[in-house]
Scaffold this motif. Sequence first.
Motif, PDB file in Angstrom:
ATOM      1  N   LEU B  16       0.855  -1.193   0.000  1.00 37.86           N
ATOM      2  CA  LEU B  16       0.000   0.000   0.000  1.00 37.86           C
ATOM      3  C   LEU B  16       0.888   1.240   0.000  1.00 37.86           C
ATOM      4  CD1 LEU B  16      -2.959   1.031   0.304  1.00 37.86           C
ATOM      5  CD2 LEU B  16      -2.602   0.985   2.766  1.00 37.86           C
ATOM      6  N   GLU B  18       1.233   5.424  -0.083  1.00 38.18           N
ATOM      7  CA  GLU B  18       0.441   6.605   0.296  1.00 38.18           C
ATOM      8  C   GLU B  18       1.168   7.882  -0.131  1.00 38.18           C
ATOM      9  OE1 GLU B  18      -2.486   6.684   2.681  1.00 38.18           O
ATOM     10  OE2 GLU B  18      -2.140   4.944   3.964  1.00 38.18           O
ATOM     11  N   LEU B  37      -6.091   3.578  -5.638  1.00 40.10           N
ATOM     12  CA  LEU B  37      -7.114   3.243  -4.638  1.00 40.10           C
ATOM     13  C   LEU B  37      -7.746   4.538  -4.159  1.00 40.10           C
ATOM     14  CD1 LEU B  37      -8.324   1.329  -2.299  1.00 40.10           C
ATOM     15  CD2 LEU B  37      -6.340   2.028  -0.995  1.00 40.10           C
ATOM     16  N   THR B  41     -14.126   0.771  -2.478  1.00 37.65           N
ATOM     17  CA  THR B  41     -15.316  -0.095  -2.380  1.00 37.65           C
ATOM     18  C   THR B  41     -15.410  -1.047  -3.572  1.00 37.65           C
ATOM     19  OG1 THR B  41     -16.723   1.577  -3.411  1.00 37.65           O
ATOM     20  CG2 THR B  41     -16.646   1.568  -1.005  1.00 37.65           C
ATOM     21  N   ASN B  59      -2.817   4.780  -2.835  1.00 35.37           N
ATOM     22  CA  ASN B  59      -3.931   5.467  -2.194  1.00 35.37           C
ATOM     23  C   ASN B  59      -3.865   6.970  -2.491  1.00 35.37           C
ATOM     24  OD1 ASN B  59      -5.883   6.416  -0.506  1.00 35.37           O
ATOM     25  ND2 ASN B  59      -5.183   5.318   1.290  1.00 35.37           N
ATOM     26  N   ARG B  61      -5.693   9.359  -1.050  1.00 34.32           N
ATOM     27  CA  ARG B  61      -6.378  10.203  -0.055  1.00 34.32           C
ATOM     28  C   ARG B  61      -5.563  11.398   0.425  1.00 34.32           C
ATOM     29  NH1 ARG B  61      -6.472   7.129   5.802  1.00 34.32           N
ATOM     30  NH2 ARG B  61      -4.352   6.327   5.744  1.00 34.32           N
ATOM     31  N   ARG B  85     -21.045  10.928  -0.650  1.00 36.59           N
ATOM     32  CA  ARG B  85     -21.886  11.486   0.408  1.00 36.59           C
ATOM     33  C   ARG B  85     -21.615  12.993   0.583  1.00 36.59           C
ATOM     34  NH1 ARG B  85     -26.592  10.613   2.862  1.00 36.59           N
ATOM     35  NH2 ARG B  85     -26.535  10.979   5.082  1.00 36.59           N
ATOM     36  N   ARG B 112     -21.778   5.246   0.127  1.00 38.61           N
ATOM     37  CA  ARG B 112     -21.591   6.641  -0.297  1.00 38.61           C
ATOM     38  C   ARG B 112     -20.652   7.396   0.637  1.00 38.61           C
ATOM     39  NH1 ARG B 112     -27.163   6.292  -0.757  1.00 38.61           N
ATOM     40  NH2 ARG B 112     -27.688   8.053   0.589  1.00 38.61           N
ATOM     41  N   ASN B 113     -20.607   6.998   1.923  1.00 35.99           N
ATOM     42  CA  ASN B 113     -19.683   7.634   2.867  1.00 35.99           C
ATOM     43  C   ASN B 113     -18.237   7.447   2.442  1.00 35.99           C
ATOM     44  OD1 ASN B 113     -21.452   8.705   4.716  1.00 35.99           O
ATOM     45  ND2 ASN B 113     -21.422   6.952   6.093  1.00 35.99           N
ATOM     46  N   VAL B 114     -17.948   6.375   1.731  1.00 33.16           N
ATOM     47  CA  VAL B 114     -16.558   6.001   1.444  1.00 33.16           C
ATOM     48  C   VAL B 114     -16.221   6.139  -0.041  1.00 33.16           C
ATOM     49  CG1 VAL B 114     -14.911   4.095   1.543  1.00 33.16           C
ATOM     50  CG2 VAL B 114     -16.511   4.438   3.433  1.00 33.16           C
TER      51      VAL B 114
END
Lengths: 154, 268
Positions: B16, B18, B37, B41, B59, B61, B85, B112-114
């Motif tokens: 992973l 980041e 990523l 989901t 990732n 994020r 979301r 939807r939160n994620v």
Amino acid sequence: MRRAIQFRLNGASVEAQVAPHETLVEVLREEFGLFGARESCGQGLCGCCTVLVDGTAVSGCLYLAALAEGAHVQTVEGAAELDAVQEAFIERAAFQCGFCTPGFVLMTRQLLDEHPDPSEDEIRHYLSGNLCRCAAYPEIIEAVKLAARKRRQS
Amino acid sequence: MLKIGEEERGLSPFELAEPRSLREALALLGADGVRPLSGGTALMLMMKAGVLRPTRLVNLRRLGIDQIERGNGGELRVGAMTTLRALEKSPLLKEWPVIARTLRTLSNVRVRNVATVGGHLAHGDPHMDLPPLLSALGATVTIAGPKGERTTPVEALYAGYLETTLARNELITQLLVPAMGARRAAYLKCTTRSADDWPALGVAVVLDGRKTSIVVSAATDRPTRLASVEAAEGLRIESDLHGSAQYKKQLLRVYLARAIHEARHASH
Ligand SMILES: Cc1cc2nc3c(=O)[nH]c(=O)nc-3n(C[C@H](O)[C@H](O)[C@H](O)COP(=O)(O)OP(=O)(O)OC[C@H]3O[C@@H](n4cnc5c(N)ncnc54)[C@H](O)[C@@H]3O)c2cc1C
Ligand code: FES
Ligand code: FES
């Protein structure tokens, strides 16, 4: 490769050795012995694995544990005493086997944080991603309404 | 000890990454077995099903691409890492109510939160709800790659079932939806198993004066534009778990008429 990650779990600072491919629900069960979140469908559909990450409900079965680093993770085991939602589920007998209940309780808390006085339509809509194999749905909806009243009164 | 389903469930190991900047992220992509990523989901489902065994996930994020803004031309600009979301709850969607309505019935709150806008658009499953609507609205995406940025219509992103026109070393960074102006729009879907199920059919209709945009999804291998209402009869429709081709053909007749009716009566 496992590596140590730190996060808050139900209010306490914790550390766990986590491999990148492990899910949050696996780590909660295997490293912390917390069995409230459980994997059932494994696909984001049923809500049995619901966990709050920084206050947001997620499907623990689709969430990599490594991404919880630094976050606050809350499970149904979090509170020392029963809250209004749990009390309402007991009073309305909103379960039979209870397998789905932790997920419903956490989703209901989030629903009531967003809509303190939800309509029945809002309740059904918000909880549409939580399945109850015992089909206690009528009682669950009554419990959510009761929980909303209890919360507003306190 | 009995271990039912263990093999299918556990994911195979991967690394992973980041990255903290877009440039760093782009440099990590490109090789075989490497995937971006976002919310994860869709990736998690594919990895659990064993159809995808990545060696590295990158990732996104920490790239800071999660803002929702209104641009100078009145367009909606949505960073790729915005969750579905967050978009659904954005006050800016008052000007694009059809997007808010569509999001409200897209899967469930936890997904939807994620799930993110970028991951949603890059996945390429023809059953997804936003690609047909955004195609009909004339939305575009900004795509970053090693040679810089390009812009492409959402409609041109899809090449077939789970296939996109994105190169392996490209990332969607932003979605741009033009102002609604006087346009009126509707997106209707039909779910056949439960309210939050993947659709058996999706139909987006945008009316702009005399011009009508119709994009059909879930019944075809990718979101497909209909040149006219009559073209619905000639559409090549696929059967799947949610309904047979014959059934979907009938659904399309009914839902197309309903979507046009709803768009006509929409305030936007
Ligand atoms: C139970 C369930 C039900 C669902 N039902 C529906 C439904 O009814 N309707 C619907 O529309 N959707 C549905 N979805 C799909 C959901 O919308 C997608 O899973 C989600 O939008 C994907 O977003 P993500 O951020 O999680 O993507 P990820 O899983 O992170 O990524 C998806 C794909 O895009 C790639 N990718 C990610 N970000 C980028 C980027 N910025 N640039 C380029 N490539 C990228 C990844 O490598 C991967 O191939 C459902 C999902 C689940 C789990
Ligand atoms: S086990 Fe995660 S949603 Fe069903
Ligand atoms: S009470 Fe048994 S699954 Fe809900």
